[in-house]
Design a protein around this motif. Structure first.
Motif, mmCIF file in Angstrom:
data_model
loop_
_atom_site.group_PDB
_atom_site.id
_atom_site.type_symbol
_atom_site.label_atom_id
_atom_site.label_comp_id
_atom_site.label_asym_id
_atom_site.label_seq_id
_atom_site.Cartn_x
_atom_site.Cartn_y
_atom_site.Cartn_z
ATOM 1 N N ARG A 342 0.852 -1.191 0.000
ATOM 2 C CA ARG A 342 0.000 0.000 0.000
ATOM 3 C C ARG A 342 0.886 1.238 0.000
ATOM 4 O O ARG A 342 1.664 1.463 0.921
ATOM 5 C CB ARG A 342 -0.920 0.022 1.217
ATOM 6 C CG ARG A 342 -1.777 1.293 1.322
ATOM 7 C CD ARG A 342 -2.629 1.270 2.589
ATOM 8 N NE ARG A 342 -3.433 2.474 2.718
ATOM 9 C CZ ARG A 342 -3.062 3.570 3.405
ATOM 10 N NH1 ARG A 342 -1.866 3.588 4.014
ATOM 11 N NH2 ARG A 342 -3.857 4.632 3.470
ATOM 12 N N MET A 343 0.746 2.028 -1.063
ATOM 13 C CA MET A 343 1.493 3.283 -1.174
ATOM 14 C C MET A 343 0.545 4.467 -1.058
ATOM 15 O O MET A 343 -0.654 4.356 -1.319
ATOM 16 C CB MET A 343 2.195 3.371 -2.541
ATOM 17 C CG MET A 343 3.288 2.379 -2.777
ATOM 18 S SD MET A 343 4.212 2.774 -4.306
ATOM 19 C CE MET A 343 2.973 2.434 -5.559
ATOM 20 N N LEU A 344 1.090 5.593 -0.691
ATOM 21 C CA LEU A 344 0.407 6.881 -0.771
ATOM 22 C C LEU A 344 1.171 7.710 -1.779
ATOM 23 O O LEU A 344 2.380 7.916 -1.628
ATOM 24 C CB LEU A 344 0.380 7.592 0.586
ATOM 25 C CG LEU A 344 -0.640 7.137 1.633
ATOM 26 C CD1 LEU A 344 -2.069 7.197 1.100
ATOM 27 C CD2 LEU A 344 -0.323 5.759 2.156
ATOM 28 N N VAL A 345 0.497 8.162 -2.834
ATOM 29 C CA VAL A 345 1.196 8.798 -3.940
ATOM 30 C C VAL A 345 0.583 10.153 -4.260
ATOM 31 O O VAL A 345 -0.555 10.456 -3.900
ATOM 32 C CB VAL A 345 1.168 7.901 -5.203
ATOM 33 C CG1 VAL A 345 1.752 6.534 -4.906
ATOM 34 C CG2 VAL A 345 -0.256 7.772 -5.746
ATOM 35 N N LYS A 346 1.362 10.939 -4.974
ATOM 36 C CA LYS A 346 0.891 12.218 -5.514
ATOM 37 C C LYS A 346 1.745 12.529 -6.725
ATOM 38 O O LYS A 346 2.950 12.265 -6.745
ATOM 39 C CB LYS A 346 1.031 13.350 -4.482
ATOM 40 C CG LYS A 346 0.426 14.669 -4.923
ATOM 41 C CD LYS A 346 -1.085 14.602 -4.865
ATOM 42 C CE LYS A 346 -1.736 15.803 -5.543
ATOM 43 N NZ LYS A 346 -1.686 15.710 -7.022
ATOM 44 N N ASP A 347 1.114 13.073 -7.760
ATOM 45 C CA ASP A 347 1.888 13.540 -8.908
ATOM 46 C C ASP A 347 1.501 14.973 -9.224
ATOM 47 O O ASP A 347 0.470 15.474 -8.760
ATOM 48 C CB ASP A 347 1.701 12.629 -10.129
ATOM 49 C CG ASP A 347 0.237 12.453 -10.514
ATOM 50 O OD1 ASP A 347 -0.483 13.464 -10.576
ATOM 51 O OD2 ASP A 347 -0.174 11.314 -10.762
ATOM 52 N N GLY A 348 2.353 15.630 -9.990
ATOM 53 C CA GLY A 348 2.099 17.026 -10.318
ATOM 54 C C GLY A 348 2.648 17.375 -11.683
ATOM 55 O O GLY A 348 3.735 16.904 -12.061
ATOM 56 N N ASP A 349 1.909 18.188 -12.419
ATOM 57 C CA ASP A 349 2.311 18.567 -13.769
ATOM 58 C C ASP A 349 2.054 20.053 -14.007
ATOM 59 O O ASP A 349 0.967 20.558 -13.719
ATOM 60 C CB ASP A 349 1.520 17.760 -14.814
ATOM 61 C CG ASP A 349 1.692 16.256 -14.650
ATOM 62 O OD1 ASP A 349 2.739 15.738 -15.065
ATOM 63 O OD2 ASP A 349 0.784 15.623 -14.089
ATOM 64 N N LEU A 350 3.066 20.724 -14.513
ATOM 65 C CA LEU A 350 2.973 22.088 -15.028
ATOM 66 C C LEU A 350 3.724 22.110 -16.351
ATOM 67 O O LEU A 350 4.499 21.187 -16.641
ATOM 68 C CB LEU A 350 3.613 23.080 -14.045
ATOM 69 C CG LEU A 350 2.756 23.567 -12.875
ATOM 70 C CD1 LEU A 350 3.611 24.387 -11.908
ATOM 71 C CD2 LEU A 350 1.562 24.391 -13.353
ATOM 72 N N GLY A 352 6.382 21.967 -18.714
ATOM 73 C CA GLY A 352 7.814 21.770 -18.586
ATOM 74 C C GLY A 352 8.274 21.130 -17.295
ATOM 75 O O GLY A 352 9.479 20.873 -17.134
ATOM 76 N N PHE A 353 7.363 20.831 -16.356
ATOM 77 C CA PHE A 353 7.735 20.223 -15.082
ATOM 78 C C PHE A 353 6.762 19.101 -14.723
ATOM 79 O O PHE A 353 5.542 19.283 -14.817
ATOM 80 C CB PHE A 353 7.757 21.261 -13.954
ATOM 81 C CG PHE A 353 8.890 22.238 -14.042
ATOM 82 C CD1 PHE A 353 10.112 21.967 -13.446
ATOM 83 C CD2 PHE A 353 8.738 23.424 -14.746
ATOM 84 C CE1 PHE A 353 11.164 22.870 -13.549
ATOM 85 C CE2 PHE A 353 9.786 24.338 -14.858
ATOM 86 C CZ PHE A 353 11.006 24.059 -14.253
ATOM 87 N N HIS A 354 7.329 17.965 -14.282
ATOM 88 C CA HIS A 354 6.498 16.816 -13.918
ATOM 89 C C HIS A 354 7.147 16.102 -12.748
ATOM 90 O O HIS A 354 8.336 15.761 -12.801
ATOM 91 C CB HIS A 354 6.352 15.862 -15.103
ATOM 92 C CG HIS A 354 5.845 16.547 -16.338
ATOM 93 N ND1 HIS A 354 4.501 16.701 -16.599
ATOM 94 C CD2 HIS A 354 6.506 17.149 -17.359
ATOM 95 C CE1 HIS A 354 4.355 17.360 -17.741
ATOM 96 N NE2 HIS A 354 5.560 17.650 -18.215
ATOM 97 N N GLY A 355 6.384 15.895 -11.668
ATOM 98 C CA GLY A 355 6.932 15.268 -10.481
ATOM 99 C C GLY A 355 6.024 14.186 -9.922
ATOM 100 O O GLY A 355 4.803 14.212 -10.119
ATOM 101 N N ASN A 356 6.607 13.227 -9.233
ATOM 102 C CA ASN A 356 5.861 12.160 -8.554
ATOM 103 C C ASN A 356 6.501 11.874 -7.209
ATOM 104 O O ASN A 356 7.730 11.866 -7.093
ATOM 105 C CB ASN A 356 5.879 10.864 -9.376
ATOM 106 C CG ASN A 356 5.045 10.938 -10.630
ATOM 107 O OD1 ASN A 356 5.391 11.645 -11.569
ATOM 108 N ND2 ASN A 356 3.943 10.201 -10.649
ATOM 109 N N LEU A 357 5.669 11.629 -6.208
ATOM 110 C CA LEU A 357 6.167 11.191 -4.915
ATOM 111 C C LEU A 357 5.364 9.986 -4.454
ATOM 112 O O LEU A 357 4.204 9.803 -4.847
ATOM 113 C CB LEU A 357 6.120 12.319 -3.881
ATOM 114 C CG LEU A 357 4.763 12.897 -3.465
ATOM 115 C CD1 LEU A 357 4.117 12.087 -2.341
ATOM 116 C CD2 LEU A 357 4.919 14.353 -3.026
ATOM 117 N N ALA A 358 5.970 9.164 -3.640
ATOM 118 C CA ALA A 358 5.300 7.985 -3.097
ATOM 119 C C ALA A 358 5.867 7.653 -1.729
ATOM 120 O O ALA A 358 7.075 7.753 -1.509
ATOM 121 C CB ALA A 358 5.460 6.794 -4.036
#
Length: 646
Positions: A342-350, A352-358
């Protein structure tokens, strides 16, 4: 705009171009593959462990991604047992200057990963008794109120943190290209409050306005600007000295900002549009990989210096789900299960920028990766998911299902489904025309879906039935579930898909649009030629001549609107930036042209009636005129349903 929408745009643009190209005799040259951008040697912090195992796997993957996907740079942190085991920068922060990425100093825009900070800030105020998660948000708002669309069903603070407030998705023009153009948060929220399109607490559907409003509640009850509050109560206690939500940034942080990029031919073009009024959603917020390691470590350690253990547990605990058979949401973070973990995740996009955390709480481990380029065909939006998957794979394996274990009838699930994130009020509703999900039944209680993959290389996915209405991807780990006409996906807990009746089918609407253009475009091209050949026929009534002019005008306006839409959508990566900044004249040209066409087509309808009553032309001429009128009406009717008519 999501990567899935960019994929669907490519499939729509070609058939839309066909009638225009055939009629005009135009052609387009095939794009030649561009040379890959060379990536620089990585700059690296000393790791707490060797390069083998998890750090080595992540390192090798990110290196390959930058080369294969044409992404200029990236920054990564992996945390295990309270300490970073990998903190590393890759490639360049600025493709033109060649500045290497430093994981301690190079700032990357957080995009929607910043929403995690907003959740932390809200929970801090809950701890202090200034906010109540169950309270109506209007209890705290003083300068404006959320509209009472559903009497007795107020939007609560909890709804804002679980994407269940029910606000419409409205994003055009919400970003800015310069920090100097940013308006105060409360002023912007009051001026751009979207419609409430569903009762709160019923469906989780990703909601930028709701999260921005949550940040404004913190600002209101603390009497402190949101960026300043975060700096004082979250960033400083964690030692995150290279993270900032202020716009403009301090000179020290601005000097080391990475630039966003998108591939353009053989080079990288700089992307702007990362600033905006709604900083609690990620506009203008920047961080470094090293700083994010501090936040993730604190959340794994019971909240560290910023949250109590009870609040940290609430942040990571399941708070809502669109289907109780699938993963749901904590506060802002989304549950995801991979390899039995079981993970807790979040991603983000703007742009030119793209991020993911878990976070993997059971393993006391976390990862954060961010890129400063869109990559070929927008693939950077998926690259972070690859890193998260590799991170989870390190801790376990799970075999994918191969055949159905339930033989219950699956035909009731067939059809087309529309995302709940589809706007009901603005031009971005066109995503429903090109981004729907199609479900078809197969033998052995199996399903096939199209339009439901984050991976740009995958269009179709195949599913086997585990129990009535619950399916697992064949050979994979993702799951989908059906209930009450809704489709939910395990890998995306913050959206649901609603089944469409036949008359709202995007496939039907696409055929109607193409059929209308197939008649109108040749008519627009042929009428001037026929007018020159025949000149003015003696005795032609003035009304008949005016009717022909109206037909040509309506067709020309519709053709021009289509061309503007094609120009707007020609580069899906650039379209993402255009939509959120809202500065392209094409965004206003399309509805303006179709709006005028609606008026001239209304006059055409009157002339079509008169043409039969007064026998203006031969029967074939009257039939053509009537069919052209109907084609224009059909085109405009479909366009209006997608908010493309002004």
């Amino acid at each position: 705009m999501t990567m899935r929408l960019r994929q669907r745009l490519r499939h729509l643009l070609l058939p839309l171009c066909v009638p225009l190209l055939l009629a005009g005799g135009a052609g387009t040259a095939a794009a030649t593959p561009a040379a890959r951008t060379e990536t620089r040697a990585a700059s690296e912090l000393p790791a707490a462990s060797g390069s083998a195992g998890l750090p080595g796997a992540v390192d090798a993957l990110v290196r390959r991604q930058l080369a294969d996907y044409r992404i200029p740079g990236a920054s990564v942190v992996v945390v295990e047992h309270g300490r970073p085991v990998l903190t590393k920068g890759y490639g360049v922060a600025d493709a033109a200057a060649g500045t290497p990425v430093d994981p301690r100093r190079t700032g990357f825009f957080l995009a929607s990963d910043a929403k995690l900070f907003t959740a932390v800030a809200v929970l801090q105020q809950v701890e202090r008794g200034r906010l109540d998660l169950s309270a109506d948000v209007n209890r705290y708002l003083t300068t404006f109120k959320v509209k009472d669309t559903y009497p007795g069903r107020p939007v609560t603070v909890r709804d804002l943190l679980t994407h269940t407030a029910g606000f419409d998705n409205s994003i055009i023009g919400r970003a800015a290209t310069r920090p100097e153009d940013v308006r105060p948060l409360g002023e912007s929220l009051a001026a751009h409050q979207p419609r409430r399109v569903r009762p709160p607490g019923e469906v989780a559907s990703y909601d930028n306005y709701g999260v921005a409003l949550a940040g404004y509640l913190v600002e209101t009850v603390t009497h402190t600007p949101f960026a300043r509050y975060l700096d004082r109560s979250v960033l400083r206690p964690l030692g995150m000295t290279r993270t900032s939500f202020a716009q403009p940034h301090s000179p020290a942080i601005a000097a080391d900002l990475a630039r966003g990029h998108r591939p353009a031919g053989g080079h990288q073009r700089v992307q702007d549009g990362q600033y905006g009024d709604w900083s609690p959603t990620g506009a203008g917020a920047v961080t470094t990989a090293a700083d994010m390691g501090r936040l993730l470590g604190a959340l794994l350690d019971g909240g560290g210096p910023v949250l109590t253990e009870r609040s940290a547990d609430a942040l990571l605990k399941r708070q809502f789900g669109n289907d109780d058979r699938l993963p749901g949401l904590g506060y802002i973070l989304e549950e995801r299960v991979r390899d039995g973990q079981r993970m807790l995740v979040k991603d983000g996009d703007l742009p030119g920028f793209h991020g993911n955390l878990a976070l993997l709480p059971a393993r006391d481990a976390a990862v954060y990766v961010v890129y400063n380029g869109d990559g070929e065909n927008g693939v950077a939006a998926y690259a972070g998911q690859e890193v998260v998957d590799r991170f989870a794979d390190h801790f376990g394996t799970a075999a994918g299902a191969r055949r159905s274990t339930s033989q219950a009838d699956v035909t009731p699930y067939e059809g087309e489904y529309r995302s709940t994130r589809t706007s009901s009020s603005e031009l971005t509703r066109v995503s429903a025309l090109i981004g729907s999900v199609r479900v078809s039944a197969g033998e052995g209680a199996t399903l096939t879906t199209t339009g439901l993959s984050r991976n740009p290389k995958v269009t179709e996915r195949h599913w086997v039935q585990l129990s009535p209405g619950l399916f697992q991807e064949r050979g994979g780990q993702d799951r989908i579930a059906f209930r009450d006409g809704r489709l939910s996906v395990a890998s995306d807990a913050s959206v649901s898909y609603e089944r469409l009746p036949w008359y709202l089918s995007p496939a039907l609407h696409q055929q109607a649009l193409l059929g209308s253009l197939a008649l109108l475009v040749p008519t627009v091209l042929a009428l001037p030629v026929l007018a020159l050949v025949r000149r003015r026929s003696p005795g032609t009534p003035a009304g008949a001549r005016a009717a022909k002019l109206l037909m040509w005008t309506s067709g020309a306006l519709i053709t021009a609107a289509t061309l503007c839409f094609l120009l707007l959508s020609a580069d899906p990566n650039a379209l993402n930036r255009t939509i959120i900044v809202g500065d392209s004249p094409l965004l206003t040209a399309v509805p303006a042209l179709t709006g005028i066409a609606l008026a001239t087509t209304g006059a055409m309808a009157v002339c079509a009636f008169l043409s039969w009553r007064r026998r203006w032309w031969r029967v074939t001429g009257r039939v053509h005129y009537t069919c052209s009128t109907l084609a224009a009406l059909v085109f405009l009717g479909v366009a209006a349903s997608y908010r493309l008519v002004g």
